[in-house]
Design an enzyme around this catalytic site. Sequence first.
Site, short mmCIF file in Angstrom:
data_model
loop_
_atom_site.label_atom_id
_atom_site.label_comp_id
_atom_site.label_asym_id
_atom_site.label_seq_id
_atom_site.Cartn_x
_atom_site.Cartn_y
_atom_site.Cartn_z
N ASP A 1 69.49 104.57 42.39
CA ASP A 1 70.11 103.25 42.26
C ASP A 1 71.21 103.13 43.31
O ASP A 1 71.00 102.63 44.41
CB ASP A 1 70.67 103.08 40.84
N LYS B 1 73.43 104.73 29.22
CA LYS B 1 74.41 105.24 30.18
C LYS B 1 75.07 106.51 29.63
O LYS B 1 75.42 106.59 28.44
CB LYS B 1 75.46 104.17 30.49
N ASP C 1 70.92 106.79 32.53
CA ASP C 1 71.61 106.46 33.78
C ASP C 1 72.93 107.21 33.91
O ASP C 1 73.86 106.97 33.14
CB ASP C 1 71.85 104.95 33.83
N LYS D 1 69.62 96.61 43.41
CA LYS D 1 70.57 95.51 43.28
C LYS D 1 70.37 94.55 44.45
O LYS D 1 70.46 94.95 45.62
CB LYS D 1 72.01 96.05 43.27
N TRP E 1 67.93 93.24 34.99
CA TRP E 1 69.17 93.23 34.22
C TRP E 1 70.06 92.12 34.73
O TRP E 1 70.32 92.00 35.93
CB TRP E 1 69.91 94.57 34.35
N GLU F 1 68.13 108.18 35.94
CA GLU F 1 68.54 107.31 37.04
C GLU F 1 69.85 107.77 37.65
O GLU F 1 70.83 108.00 36.95
CB GLU F 1 68.68 105.87 36.53
#
Length: 370
Positions: free
Chosen positions: A242, A165, A194, A266, A321, A219
């Site tokens: 995402d 991240k 990300d 998700k 994840w 991402e």
Amino acid sequence: MRIERINVYSKLLPVKEGGVYRMASADVQSLDSTLVEIVTNEGLTGWGETCPIGPVYQPHHTLGARAAIGEIAPGLIGEEIASIRLLAKSMDERLNGHGYAKAAFDIGFLDLLGQRLGVPVSTLLGGALTDRVQSYYSLIVGAPDETARIAADKVKAGYPRLQVKIGGRNLEQDVATIHKVWEAVGFQARLVVDGNRGLTAAYAINLDRLCASIPFALEQPCNTMDEVATLKGRLVHPVYLDESTEDQNAVLRAISSGIADGFGFKVTRLGGLTKMTTIRDLCEIRSLPHSCDDAWGGDIIAAACTHLASTVEPRRFEGAWIAQEYIDGHYDEANPIMIIQGHIPVPQGPGLGVKPERGTFGDPIAVYGS
């Protein structure tokens, strides 16, 4: 088999040891998960869960989920658990949108149907291709050397993929972090960087060029799909979407326009497991890699993600994840969803294969039906 009662519960899921889960857009210390228990006239109970990661990560939030559940639940009392499509239609007739709240019901319906038929949810989603799925570890925004140290440790622990991240700080620190992680793990793990919507287009282009020799996927660098579209043809690295994939239409738009080279999906954001199977199949047609994740949550969400992940063709699978590394305890200590050497065993019991222990969530915060 008809729905007699729906109980709604709240469960706080703090980060372990008072820690912080740090992203470009938010620092998370504790999240309030919403659980739905669907009780039938035959004595079977199905469970669903939704846990938005705060009110700014996406246009979803905990109080919104509970208000939406309150609109939907009364209309489901007395409905048969037989056709998942008919139940989805019934929910849509009660409330427009709010897929992240409907996802909790969808997961619960599939849990019940799997129990009734004596098969795992993965069978209802088309059939598992493996008995364990790859997971990945999410390295929160942190100091370059420390992030690299954790990355090396997680590779030794068996993780085949790492998510790094970035964002919310200067370019030098983000670039240094990526280089340090690459030096620490090299080709031992696949890397994804990300941005969590936190980068400008100019920042993303500079980052891409300063890290051009390092293989990774970038991402969700920018806030909107339109911003990400401006990067097409200007970057060395493939770009995954995402947060922009807010529903099936958004995914279809991204695929048809060629904006995305892959996705971080998700399950609850996209409306549940049933809608995710359509998206899984669209990605298979175009040979687009993707993950099967959720933003946060406990064993119910983790089980849902794992069942779906097991049905994805392994060559295109980017990992699942789950929040297990960041939270303590399990809803079902006898059948916990756990990451073992970087992989998650697929539950083999009927339905989700997870049954929360009585009293785990205390008293319901809302009850619908008898």
